[in-house]
Design an enzyme around this catalytic site. Structure first.
Site, mmCIF file in Angstrom:
data_model
loop_
_atom_site.group_PDB
_atom_site.id
_atom_site.type_symbol
_atom_site.label_atom_id
_atom_site.label_comp_id
_atom_site.label_asym_id
_atom_site.label_seq_id
_atom_site.Cartn_x
_atom_site.Cartn_y
_atom_site.Cartn_z
ATOM 1 N N TYR A 3 0.846 -1.190 0.000
ATOM 2 C CA TYR A 3 0.000 0.000 0.000
ATOM 3 C C TYR A 3 0.883 1.242 0.000
ATOM 4 O O TYR A 3 2.105 1.150 0.062
ATOM 5 C CB TYR A 3 -0.922 0.012 1.230
ATOM 6 C CG TYR A 3 -0.149 -0.142 2.525
ATOM 7 C CD1 TYR A 3 0.403 0.965 3.148
ATOM 8 C CD2 TYR A 3 0.081 -1.399 3.078
ATOM 9 C CE1 TYR A 3 1.151 0.831 4.289
ATOM 10 C CE2 TYR A 3 0.829 -1.540 4.226
ATOM 11 C CZ TYR A 3 1.358 -0.429 4.827
ATOM 12 O OH TYR A 3 2.121 -0.559 5.956
ATOM 13 N N GLY B 277 1.879 6.309 9.759
ATOM 14 C CA GLY B 277 2.686 7.291 10.470
ATOM 15 C C GLY B 277 4.176 7.060 10.283
ATOM 16 O O GLY B 277 4.654 5.916 10.353
ATOM 17 N N ASP C 227 6.573 7.696 12.221
ATOM 18 C CA ASP C 227 7.230 7.149 13.411
ATOM 19 C C ASP C 227 7.208 5.626 13.398
ATOM 20 O O ASP C 227 8.149 4.972 13.864
ATOM 21 C CB ASP C 227 6.562 7.679 14.681
ATOM 22 C CG ASP C 227 5.083 7.343 14.756
ATOM 23 O OD1 ASP C 227 4.396 7.413 13.718
ATOM 24 O OD2 ASP C 227 4.604 7.029 15.865
ATOM 25 N N ARG C 228 6.148 5.053 12.825
ATOM 26 C CA ARG C 228 6.069 3.590 12.752
ATOM 27 C C ARG C 228 7.105 3.051 11.774
ATOM 28 O O ARG C 228 7.747 2.032 12.021
ATOM 29 C CB ARG C 228 4.657 3.158 12.389
ATOM 30 C CG ARG C 228 3.658 3.504 13.492
ATOM 31 C CD ARG C 228 2.221 3.360 13.032
ATOM 32 N NE ARG C 228 1.852 1.954 12.856
ATOM 33 C CZ ARG C 228 0.653 1.579 12.423
ATOM 34 N NH1 ARG C 228 -0.263 2.484 12.113
ATOM 35 N NH2 ARG C 228 0.373 0.284 12.288
ATOM 36 N N THR D 292 1.588 7.245 23.938
ATOM 37 C CA THR D 292 0.253 7.808 24.064
ATOM 38 C C THR D 292 -0.759 6.920 23.359
ATOM 39 O O THR D 292 -1.886 6.728 23.812
ATOM 40 C CB THR D 292 0.218 9.230 23.483
ATOM 41 O OG1 THR D 292 1.207 10.027 24.156
ATOM 42 C CG2 THR D 292 -1.141 9.860 23.664
ATOM 43 N N THR E 209 -11.631 -2.020 40.864
ATOM 44 C CA THR E 209 -11.968 -1.332 39.614
ATOM 45 C C THR E 209 -10.715 -0.819 38.924
ATOM 46 O O THR E 209 -10.533 -0.988 37.706
ATOM 47 C CB THR E 209 -12.938 -0.170 39.889
ATOM 48 O OG1 THR E 209 -14.136 -0.686 40.457
ATOM 49 C CG2 THR E 209 -13.276 0.577 38.598
#
Length: 241
Positions: free
Chosen positions: A89, A95, A97-98, A124, A174
């Site tokens: 593709y 991104g 950064d990837r 993040t 929780t």
């Protein structure tokens, strides 16, 4: 000890800018404008000749960074030669950064012919990318540890506090149920790919990698993967693209 002839490497994330110069590493917040730099980095920027940068942020942060060292040559890693990394593709849809993280795997010799590698960058956002040799076959993105919690805080009255050490076990409170679900979700994704790709190697990096790596069997924890990739891009890709 490093010298100013080495390039300053910068990874501009959603929350922090991480930087490296030789054996020196650091970080500062990227969400605050104007950017507040640590003293050590200010001293480096006074004399630095080259900066190699990858960014997931919008242009305004990059523009402000460029003003910090106006005499330096800035090289932004945003295109990647298919002779080194391939896909089925348009690479610009993923991104940068990837891609730089994948170059880090190349630099470390993890992408030899016949290999299968899963790269997990826990920041993040958590990005999970799959490589067969040097061919990217796709990936996943999910919320990072902080965002996982904050999304529930915004939409509920739970009043959650993030545990420092989430686990893969069932939660007995929780807070730990939410924390452990994050770890378990990533582990389940990895387990799914391992079942489909025997011999899969798993690499974990990013700010929350230390929370994940202990729960993924045989995972390689490589905290400087992005800098390995930036160094490789500077040496082998900059002149090609």
């Amino acid at each position: 000890m490093s010298d100013q002839s080495e390039p300053l490497l910068m990874d501009v994330g959603n929350t922090y800018v991480h930087w490296a110069l030789g054996e020196r590493f650091g970080q500062f917040l990227s969400r605050h404008m104007p950017l507040e730099l640590p003293v050590e980095l200010n001293e480096i920027l006074e004399n630095i000749k080259d900066v190699v940068l990858v960014s997931v942020r919008r242009a305004n942060v990059q523009e402000e960074l460029l003003t910090l060292a106006p005499t330096a040559q800035w090289h932004i890693a945003h295109t990647f030669p298919r002779s080194i990394l391939s896909s089925d593709y348009d690479t610009e849809r993923l991104g940068s950064d990837r891609w730089v993280g994948m170059l880090g795997a190349v630099a470390l010799g993890l992408t030899e012919t016949g290999s299968a590698v899963c790269l997990i960058d826990a920041g993040t956002a958590v990005t999970i990318d799959m490589l067969r040799g040097r061919h990217h076959i796709g990936g996943w993105i999910m919320p990072g540890y902080r965002v996982w919690f904050d999304s529930l805080l915004k939409e509920t009255d739970m009043g959650l506090d993030r545990p420092d050490s989430p686990a893969r076990a069932l939660g007995a409170s929780t807070n730990h149920a939410v924390a452990n679900a994050w770890v378990s979700a990533v582990c389940a994704m990895v387990a799914l790919r391992k079942a489909e790709m025997p011999g899969l190697s798993v690499v974990v990096t990013g700010g929350d990698a230390s929370r994940l790596a202990p729960w993924i069997p045989d995972a390689l924890y490589i905290p400087d993967l992005i800098f390995q990739g930036l160094g490789f891009w500077n040496q082998h890709c900059k002149a090609i693209v």
